[in-house]
Design an enzyme around this catalytic site. Structure first.
Site, mmCIF file in Angstrom:
data_model
loop_
_atom_site.group_PDB
_atom_site.id
_atom_site.type_symbol
_atom_site.label_atom_id
_atom_site.label_comp_id
_atom_site.label_asym_id
_atom_site.label_seq_id
_atom_site.Cartn_x
_atom_site.Cartn_y
_atom_site.Cartn_z
ATOM 1 C CE LYS A 32 -5.219 85.658 12.972
ATOM 2 N NZ LYS A 32 -5.298 86.737 13.891
ATOM 3 C CB THR A 33 0.624 86.293 15.037
ATOM 4 O OG1 THR A 33 -0.757 86.119 15.370
ATOM 5 C CG2 THR A 33 1.271 87.193 16.071
ATOM 6 C CG ASP A 219 -5.048 89.992 13.842
ATOM 7 O OD1 ASP A 219 -5.421 89.390 12.819
ATOM 8 O OD2 ASP A 219 -4.542 89.413 14.825
ATOM 9 C CD GLU A 220 -8.778 87.423 14.695
ATOM 10 O OE1 GLU A 220 -9.593 87.113 13.813
ATOM 11 O OE2 GLU A 220 -8.095 86.590 15.298
ATOM 12 C CD GLN A 250 -10.522 81.581 11.779
ATOM 13 O OE1 GLN A 250 -10.384 81.424 12.985
ATOM 14 N NE2 GLN A 250 -9.485 81.722 10.970
ATOM 15 N NE ARG A 602 -10.028 77.598 16.478
ATOM 16 C CZ ARG A 602 -9.268 78.490 15.853
ATOM 17 N NH1 ARG A 602 -8.347 79.161 16.516
ATOM 18 N NH2 ARG A 602 -9.396 78.711 14.547
#
Length: 737
Positions: A32-33, A219-220, A250, A602
């Protein structure tokens, strides 16, 4: 440069969709970044959008820095005009420019949690409320919740009418806010709240920023609360070019105000929104992703998606049963040593995650025993240490003399003969005449009233005045060094000559290094800017990937990070998922399951899930069942290690028996698997196949009933919500005749 070359089809679609509202559902490790940075570069280079017309918001300084660096690499010159920052940093910029319009001075201080607690204690004392009845952390949490929902102290007071406890909480909230305003200070929640207030009451300010930011990226987005949602909606309401990126799977911060509905209802809030799913994962093995998908599919409040990858199949997930928390920690330590000695791994390749900070102690003990270097994220933060708080207190008073809280902290540090009695007298005088503490002590006529303390108060006021002059001409590093020299703070620590004082001196040197780094790298270095930077730092911002040490942290702290090897410890009912989530409602359990999904994703190469048959926490030994999240894993994805009793069944000892459910007794710390306990209860008025009614989910069919100590766990299938596991009496299930 071809900005979409190398992107997968969905990533390319997300970059090219520049106009109108866009929701990018970005699964863990889906790049996504990369999408966000390429999208910014595409707007500038291909769509000829001026860089200052772009606002990109994320949740951590670490993520903002990474995004900024990537955009700089793609675009080159001019990108410094893009606002790439956290919510709080962006709002502080806005407030520094216009907060005077809503009654504050632009030199406002930002209070951290420690400062807030001190202020709440002052309020309780002033109101003569017993701290036992109104615990400081609880009160702060209640006030924070109200601010996140944009509810003022006055509105809260109106809503509290008739509820004695809430009326008292309203009194605390009002006084707390009054003290913040008189100190010209904001807490973290105020930073967003006051920006929204500024926009609502001063539409010309809102219009200025609407015109400036034609393109907004967040974002997020799943972690936004009501105040942040309102802020974004106000800014984007003119041009509607809003791109939000997030993953409802998430969303793990409901306990601090995050509202998962913001992302789930995006298409309702922004008509004709384009939805793009990023499901290809570039981080983890197929086994790890299959496990993550298997767990999260048990949630009902989510958008349909599944992670997939072209990476290798990978190793099976190691599910490890141990006798107790010490055996668990010993297993983790031995496995790390084994991987390093036999496979050539490094300590930094490993992360150990747990549900609560209290679980770290035993792990630390065993790591020390095995000489394993480790780094604890989420312990005492650097900026919360006494010597650092003292020095920052001086800097705050220099920058904002109205900050009475900081001033009272440092007025007798180091000791200069100004005691609590004198401070109380000055405070009373300042309060009676509606002036700040500093204004009172720098007035010669006023200060002369305080007898023998007068000269000491004047000397302190003169010291602050001299430091304020120096702050105008020198660097931040020079100012800190000047504070240390003129106050004698450093000399006092050197004279102590103890291990503790030496450690404090090292911390002070670290602060000086931080200031030097800020002076060299900030676009426009200033005392104000430095204080903002250190006030808004988060634990994850301190994580250094180059530091060769095992990382210990909570599952919440791990979000946004990734490691080759991940251990999740304490995988037991009542620990993870937490006891509180089990007794609250299914929504709380779903958030715990999302937290488990975050933990699983993770891991890049190998995942370990550990649980103990008994565990001592808070002085009580608990005998808990293995976590339901392990039971949700398919058999073919896991390896159960050496302690599994029945080799014929890979999940022997893990999968709950049909008639037994873990029961957790918080006061006795014991769990019973005895079916006879529940038989003493009054029988339920319904059985499998009956229709029952739930207040939230409506009417459903009972599919299964299990004994659960003092209650029954009932699985009910609801037409609109699917199957839900509920505690019969807690959920107040009623038979439909």
């Amino acid at each position: 440069m071809n900005l979409v070359e190398g992107l997968n089809p969905k990533q390319r679609e997300a970059v090219l969709q520049t106009e109108g509202p866009v929701l990018i559902l970005a699964g863990a490790g889906s790049g996504k970044t990369r999408v966000l940075t390429h999208r910014i570069a595409y707007l500038i280079q291909e769509k000829n959008v001026h860089p200052w017309k772009i606002l990109a918001i994320t949740f951590t300084n670490k993520a903002a820095k990474e995004m900024r660096e990537r955009v700089d690499h793609l675009v080159g010159k001019g990108t410094e005009e893009i606002w790439v920052s956290t919510f709080h940093s962006a709002c502080v910029k806005i407030l520094r420019r216009d907060i005077d319009k809503i009654g504050y001075n632009r030199s406002f201080s930002i209070y951290d949690t420690g400062d807030q607690k001190s202020l709440i204690k002052e309020c309780l004392k002033e109101l003569n409320y017993n701290e036992k009845n109104y615990p400081v952390s609880y009160v702060l949490g209640e006030i924070s919740n109200q601010k996140n929902e944009l509810i003022t102290a006055v509105e809260y007071e109106k809503n509290a009418k008739g509820d004695f406890r809430k009326e008292r909480l309203a009194n605390i909230y009002k006084l707390y806010q009054k003290k913040l305003e008189s100190n010209n200070a904001l807490d973290f929640d105020d930073i967003i709240f006051k920006t929204v207030e500024l926009f609502i009451y001063h539409p010309e300010v809102l219009e200025y920023y609407q015109n400036r930011f034609e393109y907004i990226m967040v974002d997020e987005y799943q972690d936004t609360n009501t105040a942040q949602y309102k802020l974004v909606k106000l800014l984007a309401s003119k041009y509607q070019n809003l791109c939000v990126v997030g993953d409802d799977d998430q969303s793990i911060y409901g306990w601090r105000g995050a509202n998962i509905r913001n992302i789930l209802d995006f298409e309702k809030d922004f008509k004709n929104a384009k939805v793009i799913k990023l499901e290809q994962n570039y981080r983890s093995t197929k086994i790890i992703l299959d496990a993550a998908n298997a767990v999260i599919k048990n949630n009902f409040g989510r958008k349909s998606k599944a992670l997939w990858t072209e990476n290798e199949q990978g190793e099976l997930i190691d599910v490890r049963e141990t006798e107790n928390e010490h055996d668990e920690a010993e297993f983790v330590a031995n496995e790390i040593v084994k991987q390093i000695e036999e496979e050539g791994r490094e300590y930094k390749d490993f992360a150990v995650l747990y549900r609560t900070n209290a679980q770290s102690r035993v792990l630390e003990e065993h790591f020390i025993k095995h000489a394993i270097p480790y780094r604890l994220l989420g312990g005492v933060r650097f900026y919360e240490r006494k010597e650092i708080k003292d020095l920052l207190g001086y800097l705050r008073v220099i920058q904002n003399p109205s900050d009475d809280l900081s001033l009272k902290r440092i007025i007798n540090v180091p000791k200069r003969g100004i005691g609590d009695t004198t401070i109380g007298k000055v405070e009373d005088f300042a309060s009676n005449y509606d002036m700040s503490f500093f204004d009172a002590i720098r007035d010669v006529e006023i200060v002369s009233q305080f007898g023998r303390a007068a000269s000491k108060l004047k000397k302190f006021a003169d010291l602050i005045g001299a430091l304020q002059v120096q702050a105008q001409v020198g660097s931040v590093m020079e100012l800190i060094e000047n504070v240390l020299e003129r106050t004698g703070y450093l000399k006092e620590l050197e004279n102590e000559n103890t291990e503790e004082s030496k450690e404090r001196i090292q911390n002070i040197k670290e602060l000086i290094s931080k200031a030097a780094d800020y002076d060299q790298n900030a676009d426009e270095p200033s005392l104000e800017g430095f204080l903002e930077e250190v006030s808004l730092v988060a634990d994850i911002d301190n994580y250094d990937e180059a530091n060769n040490a095992v990382v210990l942290m909570t599952l919440h702290s791990a979000k946004g990070l990734e490691f080759p090897y991940v251990f999740i410890t304490g995988m037991e009912e009542g620990i993870f998922p937490s006891y509180m989530s089990i007794v609250e409602n299914e929504d709380a359990v779903e958030e715990e399951r999302r937290l488990c999904y975050v933990g699983i994703t993770r891991a890049r190469q190998k995942l370990y899930l550990c649980y103990a048959k008994s565990r001592m926490l808070r002085g009580l030994t608990q005998y808990n069942r293995c976590s339901r999240f392990i039971s949700e894993l398919p058999k073919d994805l896991i390896s159960t290690g050496n302690k599994t009793k029945k080799a014929a069944d890979p999940l022997a000892g893990i999968r709950p028996k049909n008639k037994v459910l873990h029961t957790y007794t918080p006061y006795q710390g014991a769990v019973s698997n005895n079916e006879n306990i529940a038989s003493e209860n009054t029988p339920l008025e319904f059985e499998c196949g009956d229709l029952v009614k739930h207040l939230k989910f409506g009417i459903g069919t009972v599919e299964e009933i299990r004994y659960a100590g003092a209650d029954y766990e009932v699985t009910v299938s609801f037409p609109k919500f699917g199957s839900k596991k509920l505690m019969a009496r807690l959920a107040k299930l009623k038979l439909v005749q």
